[in-house]
Design an enzyme around this catalytic site. Structure first.
Site, short mmCIF file in Angstrom:
data_model
loop_
_atom_site.label_atom_id
_atom_site.label_comp_id
_atom_site.label_asym_id
_atom_site.label_seq_id
_atom_site.Cartn_x
_atom_site.Cartn_y
_atom_site.Cartn_z
N HIS A 97 0.86 -1.07 0.09
CA HIS A 97 0.19 0.14 0.01
C HIS A 97 0.90 1.23 0.07
CE1 HIS A 97 -3.83 2.13 1.15
NE2 HIS A 97 -4.42 1.26 0.44
N ASP A 108 -7.64 4.82 8.87
CA ASP A 108 -9.07 4.86 8.17
C ASP A 108 -9.37 3.73 7.37
OD1 ASP A 108 -9.98 7.40 9.11
OD2 ASP A 108 -8.86 8.43 7.49
N GLU A 123 -12.98 13.86 12.46
CA GLU A 123 -12.25 14.22 11.20
C GLU A 123 -12.96 15.38 10.46
OE1 GLU A 123 -11.02 11.01 8.72
OE2 GLU A 123 -10.07 9.85 10.06
#
Length: 601
Positions: free
Chosen positions: A148, A222, A333
């Site tokens: 990732h 997240d 957030e």
């Protein structure tokens, strides 16, 4: 004919000179490395091994690697996937992939490459030719979890990739997540709960396993389908960071394999320098093979809330108020929305408007809006004879708390949207989007992300220029923006942040789908936009720091780490002296081998 006394003296002098040079090289090799001055050559074509040159020395390296005794196995053929990552822009083909079945496999691999590197540096007196020495010295190692990374950070051109997903525990048994619910020995005689996990384990699995004991990690990212070793090597940030700090602040202990192949168990009380160096250390000092993660009691349900603002100053004031309050939400957030048509109608698939009629009349076209996203955790009452009544009462109490908190904010009243979901569904919310994007073929596309940490004192200047002038829409992906408290971030780790009590994470999470014309116009446009943002930050002297940093020169890296730069050099020299680990960050190059054959002959 016999040698003259002069010839004998010259021979003794040559032998003595060789001996001195070998001693000299041995003593300084651990300190002689090149800082980033040149990028790797052009990215390799993932479809062919010809980029490795096919030289005899390449095959010598392969032959050498094949001699490593492993419980797992080495793969030299099916390596193309390791030349690709989530960023999908850089492709560097490795020579081999190690699929370890134990930590000893990782240690053995690194030790072998370390010895090859020493030989390539001319240390040890091996009778090899210079070309082979140079090839052996250039072998690097990168740990790969879920791939990732964004710009080739988990790749190793012509090197070795360690597939962390293959890792079992030290005994070669299938990797496990061991949850400790708490016991004697800690504060007030009680040890806080924790989970011992493999470095290649993904967070979603830790969530599911710890929930069996009514527990869960405190801090998240997240997206939960990332490995423990990967996020702890960066920081691990999400909407809980204002309260608990990033994930690297919530680790009790690590097991690390250094760049010399040493397996070290470290914590704040044992080998603390390595412990704090590895946390947020971008993989430069060691590979995380196990971690002890702090846990807390887990809720069952979440009240998920969104509201909108039209003024950034009011939006940021409310965010800062919430993260500074003792009684507040559990997750905070925010994100920026520029010229989004039918915004509130799109929310209706997951959220319910508090004022349906007013929400229908709200128009977002052509506007720059700021969404504050919050969550409050709670537990329904266990079923019993009065279960329904108790649940209603508990739900009413939670709603009262939320209403009280919302009454302190200055959002647009008609834009209040609420949802009630399970704790797991809330934390794993991004995975739902991933599934949809994969179905449409839009997941494995270029992701030219840009993640910045902006000091509070300059965030309004940043917002005015970036959201008002540089950006024209948010069609390429979400822009996250939310503040964090410096007091919750441990400054002993390798992570660097702006030097203010409060700073903002601003994340431009762009994705570039395939163009109908087959060109890269969309990608180039986003990259140009990112560079304009970076140029503005530099020219304005905002004191910005990159999160998931990417730089190409030594001066940039030194400026990024600031006062931590010298400590970084010291740790690199101590734990990875031949710069074997994580070459994709391009902070260090491999040490330059001395032309020892020419010196000694």
């Amino acid at each position: 004919m016999g040698s003259s006394p002069y010839s004998f003296f010259r021979l003794k002098k040559t032998i003595f000179f060789r001996f001195v040079m070998i001693l000299l090289l041995t003593s300084i090799s651990h300190h002689r490395m090149n800082l980033c001055s040149n990028l790797p050559s052009a990215p390799a074509d993932p479809s062919t091994l010809s980029n490795l040159g096919g030289s005899s020395s390449s095959y010598d390296v392969i032959s050498s690697l094949k001699t490593i005794h492993l419980k797992g196995h080495l793969n030299f053929d099916n390596v193309n996937h390791a030349a690709k990552d989530f960023g999908n822009r850089h492709h560097y083909l490795p020579l081999a992939i190690v699929h370890p079945k134990s930590v000893s496999d990782i240690s053995s691999t690194i030790k072998h490459v370390f010895e090859m590197g020493k030989l390539g540096m001319g240390i040890g007196g091996g009778e090899t030719v210079e070309e082979e020495e140079d090839q052996q010295n250039q072998v690097t190692i990168a740990a790969r979890g879920r791939g990732h990374s964004l710009q080739g950070q988990a790749q190793a051109q012509g090197g070795v990739i360690i597939d962390m997903g293959s890792l079992d525990d030290q005994e070669g048994r299938p990797k496990t997540i061991i949850v400790h619910t708490g016991g004697g020995g800690g504060v007030n005689g009680k040890m806080p709960p924790y989970a011992d996990v493999c470095g290649g384990e993904v967070w979603i699995n830790i969530l599911h396993e710890s929930l069996k004991y009514g527990l869960a990690p405190k801090s998240w990212t997240d997206y939960l389908h990332l490995t423990v070793g990967g996020t702890l090597s960066n920081a691990g940030i999400s909407g809980q960071a204002f309260r608990h700090g990033p994930q690297i602040n919530n680790v009790y202990q690590l097991e690390v394999v250094t760049g010399k192949g040493d397996v070290v168990t470290c914590s704040e009380k044992q080998d603390a320098d390595l412990f704090y160096g590895v946390l947020g250390g971008l993989g430069q000092f060691g590979i995380i093979t196990r971690a002890r993660i702090s846990l807390e009691p887990a809720p069952k349900m979440v009240k998920w809330i969104r509201v909108l603002y039209s003024e950034f100053s009011i939006f940021s004031k409310d965010q800062e108020h919430l993260i500074s309050s003792r009684n507040t939400f559990d997750y905070i957030e925010g994100f920026v929305l520029i010229n989004r048509t039918g915004l509130l109608n799109n929310w209706r698939s997951s959220f319910n408007p508090k004022e349906p009629l007013q929400a229908t009349q709200f128009n977002s076209d052509g506007r720059t809006l700021y969404c504050l996203e919050m969550a409050k955790y709670f537990d329904p009452v266990d079923d019993d004879d009065d279960g329904d009544n108790n649940n209603n009462n508990n739900n009413h109490i939670v709603n009262q708390v939320i209403e009280s908190l919302l009454s302190e904010l200055s959002y647009i009243p008609s834009t209040l949207f609420l949802s009630e979901v399970s704790y797991v569904d809330f934390l794993d919310r991004v995975h739902v989007s991933e599934i949809k994007l994969r179905e449409k073929g839009l997941w494995e596309v270029p992701h030219p992300w840009l993640n910045l940490l902006i000091p509070k004192s300059r965030i309004h200047e940043f917002a005015k220029q970036v959201f008002g002038n540089i950006l024209t829409n948010t069609a390429n992906g979400p822009i996250l923006i939310y503040p964090a408290n410096q007091s919750k971030w441990n400054n002993r780790t390798s992570l660097v942040t702006p030097e203010e009590d409060i700073f903002y994470l601003v994340a431009f999470l762009s994705a570039v789908p395939p163009s109908s014309t087959g060109t890269d116009d969309g990608l180039e446009r986003v990259l140009t936009q990112n560079q304009r943002i970076l140029d503005f930050c530099k020219e304005a002297g905002l004191g910005m720091k990159q999160y998931l940093p990417h730089y190409t020169t030594q001066d940039e890296w030194q400026a990024h780490f600031g006062h931590k730069w010298e400590l970084l050099l010291k740790r690199k020299s101590m734990y990875d002296p031949l710069a074997i680990l994580s070459p994709g960050h391009r902070i260090f190059q491999k040490p330059t081998p001395f032309p020892i054959r020419r010196i000694l002959t």
